[in-house]
Design an enzyme around this catalytic site. Structure first.
Site, mmCIF file in Angstrom:
data_model
loop_
_atom_site.group_PDB
_atom_site.id
_atom_site.type_symbol
_atom_site.label_atom_id
_atom_site.label_comp_id
_atom_site.label_asym_id
_atom_site.label_seq_id
_atom_site.Cartn_x
_atom_site.Cartn_y
_atom_site.Cartn_z
ATOM 1 N N ASP A 17 0.785 -1.229 0.000
ATOM 2 C CA ASP A 17 0.000 0.000 0.000
ATOM 3 C C ASP A 17 0.821 1.286 0.000
ATOM 4 O OD1 ASP A 17 -1.824 -1.994 0.189
ATOM 5 O OD2 ASP A 17 -2.982 -1.144 1.829
ATOM 6 N N GLU A 25 -3.793 -7.000 13.571
ATOM 7 C CA GLU A 25 -3.300 -6.837 12.202
ATOM 8 C C GLU A 25 -1.834 -6.419 12.175
ATOM 9 O OE1 GLU A 25 -4.567 -4.326 8.167
ATOM 10 O OE2 GLU A 25 -5.304 -3.704 10.140
#
Length: 819
Positions: A554, A786
């Protein structure tokens, strides 16, 4: 991102052309009409009639042509767009190993990860079951159903799940503790897929009760038919003490079926029947029904009514806390040999208790056999390890990263998931890989996400639904394929398993070749053996550094100005992984020898240490870097703009203060370590020592909780990419990359070389840091996360992230595939 920019500019160009045509001819036509007479008007009517006649003639000609063409080519079908044209090869899921008993044994399961407890079959339109309950917070009731952080559950997730027929889950909602156990059974008389049972055990701390709201528990169990088949209520709906037939129905796949309830305490049951094609809004229907009853009768119960031919039945089960309830589903009913009562008895009460204990013991024994943790770690770590594998197996197929945030399959995540799953059950692993590879289109492209059905779609932001066939995603499936090939060569499988894996690889080879060729042709760079991720936005004015979403990383910093001159180091290493795996598969099959030499030469090229260093190594810094059109002098600045009615506002826009130039991009982080992860660096090279410097330096990547994703020395370390886009891969600790780095450290600590002992010391410290931090966070918060904060180690991002964070289990067991 690039695609959306192109679409926008295309629309603008078309509009401009149309506007130009209208501004000219239409204006002149208006002037002409103002100067005409009646006679001219009559002439215009005649012209219109002539035009209509000509138009009718042309239309008739095309109709006749179409009919003649259909007569000549009666079987001709409209051409399917390439992007959705399946790859022309036999499907992997048609292999015999995935048929028969294997397919049926996996028919029912907890395949609805986005709800706290959901059961469905592995078929596009299934009979679906699930659980809701009323939680109490701040003196108000709240309906729980879909996994979401706003519910503020302090813990939920599977403590054990074997991926086949057993699972146990613990959910803590304020003062309520709810345990759910799932069990499948296939016995004489069962329909296709067998039977299943759910035990619900609701507890609460009596000492913390402050009012009657907390003394009564309200559970809602439902069954819904996605095909719209009508469901019927059971005959003895209100005779709960002796057990109850709640619902009956029939489906083509499983025959007749029944849903039964058995309570171990005195239970109160109410129901409501609905008909809707969309079960993802079921929570709203239940809330509306409860609210109407509360308003009219001041009671908290369903209405005991149903629409005609409902395809959803919801059953409210209420009792004083604590209480337990068993719900049993039996299939294949309505025939003399169905033995319903006998099967029900085995799926409820003391029989179910015994079966659940037996399955738990089997799970624990298999867990220790697979990962051998008892002698290495404490009991707290073992608990985390069991939750890691259990949650990953519970949400097949595919595995999903996070139930509340990402309850769908991600291609780039899946390769990491399978590094864990194949150690537990290689057949399940192959099943998942086969489903992914069968999605390939005729060009060799595989979509990055799988959003299956309305329920899954309801959890996906609109901007991520559309997927562009020009953009790839890391081919991580090769990670597990390479390990399977290695394990075959080392005789780590039984003869049956080895034969099945070989059959799978032989059929998969043509698809894997096409996948590699898609990358090799669409993502290649200008320099030989260079590659770059397509899809970066070249026109953005709001991003500090245009994201590279296709890389999976990303916002990890790349060249400030995207261009075709870029060389992305991570993609080059992914390509080496892919072609090296293809070469290994080709070596297994003589029929593929024609490609073996080609794959071997490409693998040699991509692993060439000298070429790698020429393209990507900064000798002054001792680090591997991306290359591209770059300047460090880019910033986000506030700019005043005018919005509706010239109202002044401010927004952050990108400001470039210096002309970019082609150069190595000076950002050290995970991408810099990809050649290290792929073990391209020779064990005796001084460059290996430099990589160990980067890893162990606290001012660069090292923390007490794992390796940070971006060096503290980077100009973009922990910088927002836009006003509302906080740092993601710009500092926080990610388990998937730490696992790969740790695996490489383990490798270099085992091979002869001058840096062997140093690699071993760093390996031990990093492994210990990762395990301690994940275990501590799990027992403090109830979840795997995460990512983890690089300053204090606190879990952040999505919680219950039992995707690649579950790789901590392999770290605990020191399981690194090829080593």
């Amino acid at each position: 991102m690039t695609g959306s920019g192109r679409r926008s500019s295309a629309r603008s160009r078309i509009k401009s052309k149309t506007d130009a045509n209208e501004d000219g001819p239409l204006r002149n036509a208006g002037d002409h009409r103002r100067n005409t007479t009646r006679d001219h008007t009559s002439l215009r009517l005649l012209n219109v009639n002539i035009k209509m006649l000509l138009g009718f003639t042309v239309f008739t000609f095309f109709i006749i042509w179409f009919l003649i063409n259909r007569l000549v080519n009666p079987d001709q079908e409209p051409e399917t767009p390439r992007v959705i044209t399946p790859f022309p090869a036999p499907k992997l899921m048609d292999l015999p190993m995935f048929q028969g008993e294997h397919k049926e044994s996996l028919y029912w399961g907890t395949y609805r990860p986005h709800v706290y407890l959901g059961i469905r079959a592995r078929t596009p339109r299934s009979l679906v079951a699930g659980l809701m309950w009323l939680g109490v917070k701040d003196g108000r009731y709240h309906l729980r159903h879909v996994c979401q952080d706003s519910d503020e559950l302090s813990k939920y997730g599977w403590s054990r799940h074997n991926g086949h027929d057993f699972g146990h889950q613990l959910l803590v909602d304020q003062d309520l503790t709810l345990e759910t156990s799932f069990l499948k059974s296939k016995g004489d008389g069962s329909g296709y897929g067998g039977d299943w049972a759910v035990r619900l055990d609701l507890q609460s701390e009596e000492s913390r009760w402050t009012n009657d709201m907390q003394r009564t528990g309200y559970l809602f169990f439902y069954v819904a038919d996605e095909d719209g088949n009508a469901l019927s209520l059971g005959r003895d709906m209100f005779d709960i003490h002796e057990g109850s037939l709640l619902a009956i129905g029939s489906r083509a796949d499983i025959g007749g079926w029944q849903l039964h309830l058995k309570g171990m305490e005195s239970l109160e049951v109410h129901y409501s029947g609905f008909r809707t094609p969309h079960i993802h809004n079921l929570s709203d229907l239940v809330l509306e029904n409860l609210a109407a009853q509360a308003a009219m009768f001041n009671r908290l119960q369903l209405s005991d009514t149903s629409v005609s031919s409902p395809n959803i039945l919801v059953f409210q089960i209420s009792a004083r806390i604590p209480f337990k309830a068993d719900i049993a589903f039996v299939s294949g009913t309505g025939v003399k040999t169905s033995r319903v009562e006998e099967r029900l008895s085995s799926l409820t009460g003391t029989s179910l208790t015994s079966l659940l204990k037996e399955k738990q013991s089997e799970f624990d024994a298999k867990f220790e056999n697979c990962f051998k943790m008892a002698a290495k770690l404490d009991s707290e770590s073992v608990v985390v390890g069991k939750a890691a594998i259990g949650n990953m197996l519970a949400e097949l197929y595919t595995a999903v990263p996070s139930r509340p945030f990402f309850p769908r399959g991600f291609l780039w995540d899946e390769g990491f998931h399978q590094l864990l799953i194949w150690h537990w059950d290689v057949r399940i692993c192959l099943d998942i890989l086969g489903h992914w590879l069968d999605l390939m289109n005729t060009d060799g492209w595989i979509p990055r996400e799988q959003i299956l059905g309305a329920e899954a779609l309801s959890k996906v932001p609109e901007e991520f639904v559309l997927q562009h066939p020009t953009n790839g995603n890391p081919p991580t499936l090769f990670l597990v394929l390479r390990e399977l090939i290695y394990a075959i060569k080392k005789n780590k499988f039984t003869a049956t398993e080895s034969n099945e894996i070989s059959s799978f690889l032989e059929r998969a080879l043509v698809r894997l070749e096409a996948w590699f060729q898609w990358f090799n042709t669409t993502q290649s760079g200008k320099e030989r053996s260079s590659y770059f991720w397509h899809g970066r936005d070249t026109t953005t004015i709001r991003e500090l550094n245009p994201k590279t979403l296709s890389s999976g990383l990303d916002d990890y910093p790349r060249a400030s100005h995207p261009s075709e001159e870029e060389r992305h180091l991570d993609l080059r290493c992914w390509m080496l992984l892919a072609v090296d795996s293809l070469h290994s598969i080709a070596e297994l099959f003589e029929s593929s020898s024609e490609h073996k030499k080609e794959y071997g030469s490409t693998a040699t090229l991509l692993s060439d240490f000298k070429i790698l260093n020429q393209l990507h190594f900064d000798f002054a810094y001792g680090a591997y870097l991306d290359f591209g059109n770059h300047t460090e002098k880019v910033r986000l600045s506030w700019k005043e703009i005018k919005v509706g009615n010239n109202y002044p506002a401010r927004e952050l826009v990108r400001e470039v203060l210096e002309k970019p130039e082609l150069r190595l991009v000076p950002h050290v982080g995970y991408v810099s370590l990809f050649p290290f992860m792929e073990k391209i660096i020779p064990p005796d090279s001084w460059i290996l020592d430099k990589q160990l410097d980067l890893i162990s330096n606290r001012s660069i990547l090292w923390t007490d909780y794992g390796l940070r994703s971006l060096a503290k020395t980077s100009s973009l370390y922990m910088k927002h990419n836009t006003e509302h886009d906080p740092p993601y891969w710009r500092g926080p600790i990610w388990m998937n990359m730490n696992y790969r780095i740790l695996a490489a450290l383990y490798y270099y600590s085992q091979v002869n070389g001058p840096y062997r002992e140093r690699a071993e010391v760093i390996y031990d410290k990093l492994r210990g840091n990762l395990i301690r931090n994940v275990v501590r966070n799990y027992h403090q918060t109830g979840f795997l996360w995460e990512q983890y904060d690089q300053k204090k180690g606190k879990g952040k991002g999505a919680r219950l992230f039992t995707g690649w964070t579950a790789l901590v289990l392999l770290i605990m067991g020191e399981v690194y595939g090829e080593t």
